[in-house]
Design an enzyme around this catalytic site. Structure first.
Site, short mmCIF file in Angstrom:
data_model
loop_
_atom_site.label_atom_id
_atom_site.label_comp_id
_atom_site.label_asym_id
_atom_site.label_seq_id
_atom_site.Cartn_x
_atom_site.Cartn_y
_atom_site.Cartn_z
N CYS A 84 -1.45 8.46 7.65
CA CYS A 84 -2.69 8.11 6.96
C CYS A 84 -3.50 7.61 8.10
CB CYS A 84 -2.52 6.99 5.80
SG CYS A 84 -1.70 7.28 4.31
N CYS B 185 0.90 -1.23 -0.15
CA CYS B 185 -0.06 -0.04 0.07
C CYS B 185 0.84 1.20 0.02
CB CYS B 185 -0.80 0.19 1.14
SG CYS B 185 -2.29 1.03 1.30
N CYS B 186 1.88 1.11 0.92
CA CYS B 186 2.81 2.51 1.03
C CYS B 186 3.64 2.59 -0.42
CB CYS B 186 3.71 2.36 2.08
SG CYS B 186 3.17 2.57 3.64
N CYS C 291 -3.77 3.81 9.42
CA CYS C 291 -2.54 3.24 9.93
C CYS C 291 -1.84 4.10 11.07
CB CYS C 291 -1.48 3.11 8.78
SG CYS C 291 -1.91 1.82 7.17
N CYS D 76 7.62 3.91 5.80
CA CYS D 76 6.92 3.73 4.56
C CYS D 76 7.58 3.15 3.59
CB CYS D 76 5.89 5.14 4.31
SG CYS D 76 7.05 6.12 3.94
#
Length: 237
Positions: free
Chosen positions: A197, A111-112, A200, A222
């Site tokens: 985010c 995702c990062c 998270c 990240c």
């Protein structure tokens, strides 16, 4: 150390940062600054604007930020007339979730990579110098942070990555922001110490580790700050 001594020390550090910025920003251009709109980034942005009111300010718009972060970003951008560049991933949140589900739960590294690393590296490749508000005190993974180092991007290009606040403490940052009348992201008032985010980011679980509220302890970075090239430059490079 009393308040007067602290302020004198912070003002000395501010002068040192200004010297770095004056030298780099007054050069042949090609300088950008990444800003998450956390305290140190906003402080560095404020100082950089003293030397170039149009310096590109890069913000990673992942689509997952807190509503408070977006509102604060928009207010600061408006009040300071920032040359704000919002970096977007290739896919929207809805598109990514339709294809992969909630990657921030199942595969946070991926995702990062999609929403932070790839958009940032693509943007930074257009510049000569990358200014960042990173500090050694922020995390154990940053204790060896250099104030000036070459950073290797995918494809082989290197940019000069500068972290003028590397040696600063959280106390230094907060005193400096107060000195410069910088209002900070309201999420700090709720107890957050490191803000990314929303899915998270939680309140820190360890009072001695500002980033202990990130990614539920599954990772500490990240991915955008861990690919430095081995060649390092002095602050005057």
């Amino acid at each position: 150390m009393g308040t007067v001594e602290i302020l004198n020390e912070v003002n000395s550090k501010l002068d040192a940062v200004r010297s770095v910025l004056a030298r780099e920003i007054a050069g042949d251009g090609g300088v950008c600054l990444t800003c998450s709109f956390q305290a140190e980034d906003v402080l560095l942005t404020k100082l950089a604007l003293e030397f170039d009111a149009n310096i590109p300010i890069l913000f990673l718009d992942t689509g997952y930020h807190f509503a408070e972060t977006y509102a604060y970003r928009d207010r600061i951008a408006r009040e300071w007339q920032l040359n704000l560049i919002n970096l977007l991933p290739e896919k929207t949140v809805a598109e990514q979730e339709a294809e992969h589900g909630l990657l921030y739960q199942s595969a946070p590294d991926q995702c990062c990579k999609l929403r932070k690393v790839e958009p940032l590296f693509k943007a930074v490749a257009e510049y000569r110098v990358w200014l960042t508000g990173l500090r050694r005190e922020q995390a154990r993974s940053r204790t060896a942070l250099e104030e000036s180092a070459l950073f290797a991007l995918p494809g082989g290009k290197q940019v000069l990555k500068l972290a003028p606040l590397a040696a600063w403490t959280t106390r230094d940052v907060w005193y400096a922001c107060e000195q410069l009348s910088i209002s900070l992201l309201p999420l700090y008032e709720r107890g957050f110490s490191s803000i990314g985010c929303e899915p998270c980011t939680s309140l820190p679980s360890d009072p001695n580790d500002p980033r202990s509220g990130r990614w539920a302890g599954r990772k500490v970075e990240c991915g955008i700050h861990i690919q430095a090239a081995p060649t390092e430059l002095s602050a005057k490079a």
